[in-house]
Design a protein around this motif. Sequence first.
Motif, short mmCIF file in Angstrom:
data_model
loop_
_atom_site.label_atom_id
_atom_site.label_comp_id
_atom_site.label_asym_id
_atom_site.label_seq_id
_atom_site.Cartn_x
_atom_site.Cartn_y
_atom_site.Cartn_z
N GLU A 49 0.88 -1.22 0.03
CA GLU A 49 0.22 0.08 0.04
C GLU A 49 0.88 1.45 -0.04
N GLN A 84 -0.98 -12.53 -6.64
CA GLN A 84 -2.10 -13.16 -5.85
C GLN A 84 -1.92 -12.60 -4.32
N HIS A 86 -0.60 -9.65 -3.42
CA HIS A 86 -0.67 -7.86 -3.32
C HIS A 86 -1.83 -7.59 -4.29
N PHE A 87 -2.67 -8.16 -4.79
CA PHE A 87 -3.53 -7.61 -5.94
C PHE A 87 -4.62 -6.62 -5.07
N GLU A 88 -5.38 -7.37 -4.17
CA GLU A 88 -6.17 -6.44 -3.57
C GLU A 88 -5.81 -5.16 -3.03
N ALA A 89 -4.64 -5.13 -2.15
CA ALA A 89 -4.16 -3.92 -1.37
C ALA A 89 -3.89 -2.73 -2.53
N VAL A 91 -4.99 -2.59 -5.63
CA VAL A 91 -6.00 -2.36 -6.62
C VAL A 91 -7.18 -1.40 -5.96
N ARG A 92 -6.90 -1.52 -4.56
CA ARG A 92 -7.76 -0.66 -3.52
C ARG A 92 -7.19 0.75 -3.56
N LYS A 95 -7.64 2.37 -7.02
CA LYS A 95 -8.98 2.90 -7.30
C LYS A 95 -9.31 4.21 -6.55
#
Length: 128
Positions: A49, A84, A86-89, A91-92, A95
């Motif tokens: 992040e 796999q 680090h994707f969610e953090a 992309v958050r 965005k």
Amino acid sequence: MISKAKIFDHGVAWEAGNSVTQGYQVNNTIYISGQFSHDQNAFVDGNIEAQTRLTLDNLDRVLAGFGVKKSNLAYIEIYLIKPQEHFEASVRVFKEYLAGHRPAATLIGVTELASPQQLVEISAIAHT
């Protein structure tokens, strides 16, 4: 036909003598080299992040150097170590940064980037 070309660099020590630039504008198109998490002195280590935020700050600095904003982004490429994990953090944060703007984008999982501590790199194309 190229009517006007200009470049932008961050003004950091490691750019001196490089054969490439951080941003290159030809007519109304701006091509932005891969940005990563660095300040004016060196690479800044941190979690995904923190690295993504600083990378996007550097992207903003290049855009500002050409007198445009993130709403001028047309295309973004994100290079991500361990996608796999680090994707969610990542992309958050991405965005939040875009705040509703929707450029075309590609996320590419990679095994290495320029610095061993580097987790993300972002290149882009923008318009004036």
